[in-house]
Design a protein around this motif. Sequence first.
Motif, PDB file in Angstrom:
ATOM      1  N   VAL A 168       0.841  -1.208   0.000  1.00 13.96           N
ATOM      2  CA  VAL A 168       0.000   0.000   0.000  1.00 13.96           C
ATOM      3  C   VAL A 168       0.871   1.253   0.000  1.00 13.96           C
ATOM      4  O   VAL A 168       0.638   2.204  -0.756  1.00 13.96           O
ATOM      5  N   PHE A 169       1.927   1.215   0.826  1.00 12.62           N
ATOM      6  CA  PHE A 169       2.839   2.353   0.867  1.00 12.62           C
ATOM      7  C   PHE A 169       3.422   2.590  -0.522  1.00 12.62           C
ATOM      8  O   PHE A 169       3.478   3.722  -1.012  1.00 12.62           O
ATOM      9  N   ALA A 170       3.863   1.511  -1.179  1.00 14.08           N
ATOM     10  CA  ALA A 170       4.461   1.640  -2.503  1.00 14.08           C
ATOM     11  C   ALA A 170       3.455   2.228  -3.482  1.00 14.08           C
ATOM     12  O   ALA A 170       3.771   3.146  -4.239  1.00 14.08           O
ATOM     13  N   PHE A 171       2.227   1.706  -3.427  1.00 13.14           N
ATOM     14  CA  PHE A 171       1.199   2.198  -4.344  1.00 13.14           C
ATOM     15  C   PHE A 171       1.009   3.701  -4.157  1.00 13.14           C
ATOM     16  O   PHE A 171       1.021   4.470  -5.117  1.00 13.14           O
ATOM     17  N   LEU A 172       0.870   4.105  -2.909  1.00 14.53           N
ATOM     18  CA  LEU A 172       0.636   5.529  -2.647  1.00 14.53           C
ATOM     19  C   LEU A 172       1.845   6.367  -3.057  1.00 14.53           C
ATOM     20  O   LEU A 172       1.698   7.416  -3.692  1.00 14.53           O
ATOM     21  N   SER A 173       3.048   5.886  -2.711  1.00 17.72           N
ATOM     22  CA  SER A 173       4.217   6.705  -3.051  1.00 17.72           C
ATOM     23  C   SER A 173       4.367   6.805  -4.566  1.00 17.72           C
ATOM     24  O   SER A 173       4.705   7.866  -5.091  1.00 17.72           O
ATOM     25  N   GLY A 174       4.091   5.713  -5.279  1.00 16.13           N
ATOM     26  CA  GLY A 174       4.145   5.774  -6.734  1.00 16.13           C
ATOM     27  C   GLY A 174       3.160   6.793  -7.279  1.00 16.13           C
ATOM     28  O   GLY A 174       3.496   7.611  -8.135  1.00 16.13           O
ATOM     29  N   ALA A 175       1.940   6.750  -6.767  1.00 14.60           N
ATOM     30  CA  ALA A 175       0.912   7.683  -7.229  1.00 14.60           C
ATOM     31  C   ALA A 175       1.311   9.119  -6.916  1.00 14.60           C
ATOM     32  O   ALA A 175       1.161  10.021  -7.754  1.00 14.60           O
ATOM     33  N   VAL A 176       1.851   9.338  -5.732  1.00 14.45           N
ATOM     34  CA  VAL A 176       2.237  10.706  -5.350  1.00 14.45           C
ATOM     35  C   VAL A 176       3.390  11.203  -6.217  1.00 14.45           C
ATOM     36  O   VAL A 176       3.373  12.344  -6.700  1.00 14.45           O
ATOM     37  N   VAL A 177       4.369  10.327  -6.440  1.00 14.55           N
ATOM     38  CA  VAL A 177       5.504  10.720  -7.283  1.00 14.55           C
ATOM     39  C   VAL A 177       5.015  11.119  -8.671  1.00 14.55           C
ATOM     40  O   VAL A 177       5.435  12.128  -9.236  1.00 14.55           O
ATOM     41  N   GLU A 178       4.093  10.333  -9.200  1.00 11.90           N
ATOM     42  CA  GLU A 178       3.567  10.666 -10.528  1.00 11.90           C
ATOM     43  C   GLU A 178       2.890  12.025 -10.495  1.00 11.90           C
ATOM     44  O   GLU A 178       3.140  12.883 -11.330  1.00 11.90           O
ATOM     45  N   ARG A 179       2.036  12.203  -9.497  1.00 12.62           N
ATOM     46  CA  ARG A 179       1.231  13.419  -9.444  1.00 12.62           C
ATOM     47  C   ARG A 179       2.095  14.663  -9.218  1.00 12.62           C
ATOM     48  O   ARG A 179       1.914  15.691  -9.842  1.00 12.62           O
ATOM     49  N   VAL A 180       3.070  14.540  -8.302  1.00 13.20           N
ATOM     50  CA  VAL A 180       3.801  15.734  -7.873  1.00 13.20           C
ATOM     51  C   VAL A 180       5.012  16.013  -8.751  1.00 13.20           C
ATOM     52  O   VAL A 180       5.306  17.163  -9.060  1.00 13.20           O
ATOM     53  N   ILE A 181       5.715  14.959  -9.173  1.00 15.78           N
ATOM     54  CA  ILE A 181       6.983  15.193  -9.872  1.00 15.78           C
ATOM     55  C   ILE A 181       6.909  14.825 -11.349  1.00 15.78           C
ATOM     56  O   ILE A 181       7.166  15.650 -12.227  1.00 15.78           O
ATOM     57  N   VAL A 182       6.528  13.601 -11.614  1.00 14.76           N
ATOM     58  CA  VAL A 182       6.639  13.101 -12.984  1.00 14.76           C
ATOM     59  C   VAL A 182       5.686  13.819 -13.939  1.00 14.76           C
ATOM     60  O   VAL A 182       6.001  14.067 -15.098  1.00 14.76           O
ATOM     61  N   ARG A 183       4.522  14.181 -13.430  1.00 15.98           N
ATOM     62  CA  ARG A 183       3.479  14.801 -14.252  1.00 15.98           C
ATOM     63  C   ARG A 183       4.025  15.897 -15.166  1.00 15.98           C
ATOM     64  O   ARG A 183       3.698  15.982 -16.339  1.00 15.98           O
TER      65      ARG A 183
END
Lengths: 363, 296, 293, 236
Positions: free
Chosen positions: C69-84
């Motif tokens: 779950v932590f990985a899923f959330l961190s992946g989603a956050v990284v996408e939203r905040v940085i990678v986007r």
Amino acid sequence: MKNFIANTKVRGLALAAIAVFLIVAPLVSSPFMNYQLSLVAVYAVAILGLNIVMGYAGQVSLGQSAFLGLGAYVAAYGILNDWPIVLVFVLSCLIPALVGMLVALFAVRLRGIALAMVTISLPIIGVPLAKRFSEFTGGSQGTTVSWLDAPDWSGLASDQWRYYIVFAIAVVLFIFGRNLTKGRIGRAFGIVRTNEAVAMSMGISSYRYKVLAFTVASMFGGAAGFLYIGIVQYTSPETMSFHNSINMVVAMVIGGSASIIGTVLGAAYFVFLPAISGQIDPTQTALISGVVLLVILFLLPHGLVSLPRRLIQLIARARQKLNRAENAGPEDAGPAQNETGPVSAHTTTDVSESHPESPSKNT
Amino acid sequence: MVWGPALGMKQLHASGAPKEGQMRLSQRGRSRTAVGAAELTLKNVNLTFGGITVLEEVSLHVEAGQIFGLVGPNGAGKTSLFNCISGHYVPSSGSILLGDVETLGLAGDRLSLMGLARTFQHPALQLRLTVLENVVLGAHSSLPGGPLAWALRLPFTVRAERAAREEARALLERFGLGSVADSPADELSPGLHKTIELCRALISHPRVLLLDEPAAGLSHAEVEAFIASIGQVRADFDLTIVIVEHHMGLISAVTDRVLVLNNGRTLMEGTASEAQSDPRVVEAYLGREEPTDESA
Amino acid sequence: MAYFIQLIVEGLATGSIYGALALAIVLVNRSTGMINFAQGAMAVLATFVAYALTESGTPLLVAIVVAFVFAFLSGAVVERVIVRKFEGGDPDTAVVVTIGLLTLFTGIAAAFFGYEPHPFPSLFPAESIDILGVFISLRSLGTIIVLLLVMVLLQSLFRVTKMGLAMRAVADNPQSASLSGLPVSRLLMIGWGLAAGLGSIAGVLVAPQLFISPSMLDFALVYALAAAILGGLDSPFGAVIAAWTIGIVENLAGAYVSFIGDDLKIAVPFIMVMIVLAVRPQGLFGRKVVVRV
Amino acid sequence: MSLLELDNVGASYGAAPVLHGVSFSVEENDAAGILGANGAGKSTTLRAISGMVTTTGSIRFDGRDITGMRPDKIARLGIAHVPEGRGTLGDLSVRDNLRVGAFQQRDRKTVADDIEYCLDLFPNLRARIGSNASTLSGGEQQMLAIARGIMAKPRLILLDEASLGLAPSTAQNVYATIGRLRSEAGVSMVIVEQNAALAFRVVDHAIVLETGRISLQGPREKLMGMDEVRRAYLGG
């Protein structure tokens, strides 16, 4: 035109100031500082190579440390066996160049990511290979050479003497590198990066120029390895490590890709960041480095070198906004809404001169 | 406008051909067998992509100095044929002669040296470089010296570079873009990008110039300007021109001959007016005058 | 013979770990068109979360679920905040961004847990079972089964479900997909989240063998990249087959070719990639892209 | 109440303003055209409506203010934008492209029926149903882009340069289908078209843009009768 002259003058003055600083600096600073500055020169050469293949020719390379390490091993081996120093230098450039070319002959047929993958493997394979061939490399312990001490006539300490030698070679290499990125070859790199179909119709073989860029990059890597032995006097498989490669790419981007000055800034960052963060807590270097890179990518996508231009741009934009805010009212509420209106003469002429930006625009 | 907005006929003549004494790069740099407009001959060209036949036994002949149009309905293979001539596609069989040199089987990047230049449907410029730099790129094949010579800045490379820049500037002046030569290309409108691309093609002193949809995305006024000036460009630069274009008005106004393709095969070859009155062409290309509801 | 089969099964097991990471890389590539060089580092951080939990007495299975779950959330956050910000831009910049993430995530793990390796408990018992004279460790068997499950789930996600279709559409052309009403931003986040979750599975599978440290998966990343490229980047099935092949070939080469030995095993995937790509630049299972001029 | 209302809409790319104070409205089951030279702001107007550029002023759809909304939300309200050029998903099959278009539809049966309807409208697509969109010819891609728009069952379709790069006969077919779509499905439309002759076959009224401003607007017959329009857009 005026702008241009003023620009060259400013440039000349800046160059002169930097030259004076670089010549005087080792005379007044500590041996450690001289060591660090010399390392900047070493890595500037390596990152320049990386910049030629990645920044100018647009080919991802994550293997530069392998060439740096190879050059360093060749140099150390040659020096330990008392080969003529010029031969040692030439070989530490040529052998990595040759290896780079061989890899490139295969690898540049691949695009983007596959290329990144192949190049990232170079340091990862290089490290165990270096350990394996321990009669040449000294295995995991590495090899130490002591050479390049200051001759008596110079009156310099060894750190100062090495500094001058390394800087002199680095400057010459930088001039070559800069020339190569301008004019016929530089333009070819540029179009290979942006559009291979166009490159072909200009008579430019993308394949050949990519191989060239890789070869030149590896050569610069090897030269940096020679200089590295000059300053550090020791090398081990760690020099080749994958993290060194990654950090060079990071430094190049932070300094500014496709920019000569950016290359130097990147090298300074590469050398000084661990030195500075190491004083706080060495385990945090990677964290800081990652954050800095991401911040730069967000705020200054063209690297530190674009900072002045970016500031001017921001100021200009802010000013424009202010002006527009003052003028906007009457203009926007303006005439736009003719209902089925008669067409004024003005409108018809506009149709035939469709481009708002006519080429008569003055610059 | 495409070919230089403020350019009246008078100016065209005045600044026409390269001036006396102005160095032609190709003569200084790598030598080429011949200069001046060349014939272009295709014999039985076939092209397949993963089993699909795109071109089948296409032949054509363009006289030196002609303006030749490639037309046909969408998917007929015009662009593919065009790309075969320019070396971007490699036909599976056939023969393509530039002058009397077989170009099929040569590497695509060698064709520039043979005297072939092209433009692209969507101008492919390096937008952050200046207009001048974009044009000088076209001189690549005629500039002498390899990487070592340029890295060392040997005097002959410096001289050649200067000459190439002068020629690029003169070309831009010829097309009314002299005043923007030092501006970044992205500050100019898309219509002008086509002109810059033309200059980039012309600086290589081509014998055959390929134009890929020169009117696509242009306004009516720009198309008019193009039609008005293309003949002069051909004369001034001593060119054979091949055009792929949808704009029938343009094709009939400027071409000497056309080849009509349909389903990868030659439908007919002749003048534009012959093509327009040929019932086969009318049926395949123009469609029926009043398209009826297909369900009816 | 028994030794040979044992080598193959062990190769399959290590190949399965590369495969899990390769699947994550393929997933990110499918949903955002990027290659995430930080995939390994992100997985390591998630594994560290599981490590910290087990150290404090949480049951392993719970710790692993929390790590996922932590990985899923961190992946989603990284996408939203940085990678986007870098999606759809210059692909070279995208590579550099993920390299920045690699440095960042390694840095975070190092700042909390230091660089020295820690032991990590295994999900599977350490015993081996005897199948027709061949001893196969339950750990290897378990790893292989987990990967098979993951692959089947992923393949059906893409092929069968509407969300899979939507994710493929977004990967292809996000702007155009948004014009059909697809919630592009959410789909991209889910894509990165799932990929990071997959990565964490690879992390907890490999940690018992390698011991956990911030650079634990650096080499595995290279293998995974090799597998993803050999598999053709757009084919989860291809990526897993390629990962298995790499695992087996590497294991056999290390055992039977004396020059290669244990230390140069890592050269094997590299050479395989070189050979395959020299013949088929689009990978073993990828489709050839016709470039239109 | 109009289906779509633009009031004093402005838009800019970076620092360069492209639209200034554009206002017009489209009624239910109405087809409006936007004419103008290159760079006049036609496509930008459509992009403003579908939320793909940041805008000033106000845009209302079905009485609801959609200014500044995300494109996918606007699409879900019932606006399908068929963008200029390659609007298709190249790596997906024709069928999957159509399925993506129907993303909001929940009922599988309806989606299947709609796909059938689209294949009837564009018979060329039927033979290519399993092929990747990127392998289609320019004309087929344009048809697929329109079909994908239809699959969403929109109340309003925004069509950008549907004839660009098409041979005349193909363009005529595409426009015949567009006309048919309007009479059969009652969809409202905003059509951007360089080829005014084609546009006038379908639209009821039009606006003419010049350098980002409306220079003319009115019903089709009136515009067609004007010399300026004839000269500039009808070629004679």
